[in-house]
Design a protein around this motif. Structure first.
Motif, PDB file in Angstrom:
ATOM      1  N   PRO A 139       1.080  -1.322  -0.197  1.00 44.46           N
ATOM      2  CA  PRO A 139       0.357  -0.281   0.327  1.00 44.46           C
ATOM      3  C   PRO A 139       0.832   1.054   0.034  1.00 44.46           C
ATOM      4  O   PRO A 139       2.065   1.458  -0.009  1.00 44.46           O
ATOM      5  N   ILE A 140       0.138   2.443  -0.092  1.00 44.06           N
ATOM      6  CA  ILE A 140       0.527   3.589   0.265  1.00 44.06           C
ATOM      7  C   ILE A 140       0.389   4.278   1.437  1.00 44.06           C
ATOM      8  O   ILE A 140      -1.076   4.575   2.204  1.00 44.06           O
ATOM      9  N   ALA A 141       1.479   4.749   2.801  1.00 40.84           N
ATOM     10  CA  ALA A 141       1.147   5.540   3.853  1.00 40.84           C
ATOM     11  C   ALA A 141      -0.117   6.389   3.712  1.00 40.84           C
ATOM     12  O   ALA A 141       1.297   7.606   3.205  1.00 40.84           O
ATOM     13  N   MET A 142      -0.511   6.874   3.517  1.00 37.18           N
ATOM     14  CA  MET A 142      -1.289   8.096   3.365  1.00 37.18           C
ATOM     15  C   MET A 142      -2.659   8.317   4.767  1.00 37.18           C
ATOM     16  O   MET A 142      -2.595  10.159   4.701  1.00 37.18           O
ATOM     17  N   GLY A 143      -2.124   7.806   6.032  1.00 37.65           N
ATOM     18  CA  GLY A 143      -2.337   8.656   7.081  1.00 37.65           C
ATOM     19  C   GLY A 143      -2.343   7.059   8.305  1.00 37.65           C
ATOM     20  O   GLY A 143      -2.565   6.449   7.337  1.00 37.65           O
ATOM     21  N   VAL A 144      -2.092   7.399   9.194  1.00 38.71           N
ATOM     22  CA  VAL A 144      -2.388   6.188  10.623  1.00 38.71           C
ATOM     23  C   VAL A 144      -3.448   5.669  10.020  1.00 38.71           C
ATOM     24  O   VAL A 144      -3.596   4.375   9.870  1.00 38.71           O
TER      25      VAL A 144
END
Length: 309
Positions: free
Chosen positions: A206-211
């Motif tokens: 995935p891509i990290a875009m917020g916890v």
């Protein structure tokens, strides 16, 4: 909270690929990074016929102009390193002929001593599909499924046999074989892609875009895997695209991984609490040159490990 850390390799047009890729790869491994990553953008349509990620009116980033081929980039890195894993995040797999892609990945894994991680996706650019000429955009999911089948066949024992829509192998010796089974990482942003990941993939990318968002997505993956009866663990490698600034970003609208090294590390620490295996940082075209990229990579790695990440 300790996680593996990886670094995106230089592919943007400000780099001298033949010189800078081996240089950065070697330095990253010496710093302590455990993996090196590339991504794929095959072309930059001008004028753009569709927006970024297919969203109307959203411009393509300038960093996508003249991006170096991912597998050539990864091969340069493989020759300059000894230990770091070599990942694609992602390779737009249906832009490639299934048989040739399987052979290339298998050869690269054999040459690197079993270090390839094949992160595969379907992409979103109609222009790239038209240029590649392998299959229409509308058939991208079906083509990805065939690629997965062909890879497993080609990487497996000889004689290789396969009968598909694009690929037909009557009976053949195909080599060199990978040094070990190449892990295939897949996204999971829809029911169909989630099913493909759980039933056929080795890892999630995935891509990290917020916890909160990442934690919810990971829970969804685990719940679906349990529902489908999967007992084999799903590895994870999370892409981070930092919006780096030399000084701390003090705006109220600061996004995750936006700002100084300290701010990026703070966000990384929060994301690491989710319990995922690996995070890799791709600074894109932000660094002015390879020297700046190496300095930034070293500073961030040291800060992250000092923070217990």
């Amino acid at each position: 909270m300790a996680v593996r850390l990886g670094l995106g390799l230089p592919q943007s047009r400000q780099y001298e690929i033949g010189r800078d890729v081996p240089d950065v790869a070697r330095a990253a491994e010496q710093i302590g990074y455990e993996s090196l990553w590339v991504f794929e953008r095959a072309l930059y349509p001008e004028p753009a016929t569709q927006g970024l990620y297919g969203m109307e009116g959203v411009p393509w980033p300038d960093a996508y102009r003249g991006l170096a081929d991912p597998l050539v980039t990864l091969t340069l890195a493989a020759a300059a390193t000894e230990r770091a894993r070599l990942g694609t995040s992602v390779l737009v797999a249906p832009l490639h002929g299934p048989f040739q892609l399987a052979r290339t990945l298998g050869t690269l894994d054999a040459a690197s001593g079993g270090r390839v991680v094949a992160g595969l996706g379907t992409g979103w650019s109609h222009d790239e599909y038209a240029a590649a000429g392998v299959a229409p955009f509308a058939e991208r999911g079906r083509v990805l499924d065939e690629i997965l089948d062909v890879c497993r066949a080609v990487w497996g024992p000889d004689p290789v046999r396969y009968e598909g829509d694009l690929t037909k192998i009557a009976s053949a010796v195909v080599g060199p074989k990978p040094a070990r089974p190449i892990p295939i990482f897949l996204p999971a942003f829809s029911k169909k892609s989630l099913t493909r990941l759980v039933e056929r993939g080795d890892g999630w990318n995935p891509i990290a875009m917020g916890v909160e968002q990442l934690a919810a997505q990971w829970q969804q993956v685990r719940d679906f895997a349990a529902e489908k009866g999967r007992t084999r663990p799903i590895e994870t490698a999370v892409r981070v695209n930092p919006a780096y600034t030399a000084k701390a970003y003090d705006g109220a609208d600061r996004q995750p991984f936006q700002g100084s090294v300290d701010q990026i590390v703070t966000d990384l620490a929060a994301h690491a609490e989710i319990g995922l295996d690996e995070f890799f940082l791709d600074f894109g075209d932000t660094p002015r040159d390879a020297g700046e990229l190496k300095d930034l990579a070293a500073e961030l790695y040291e800060a992250a490990r000092a923070a217990g990440i």
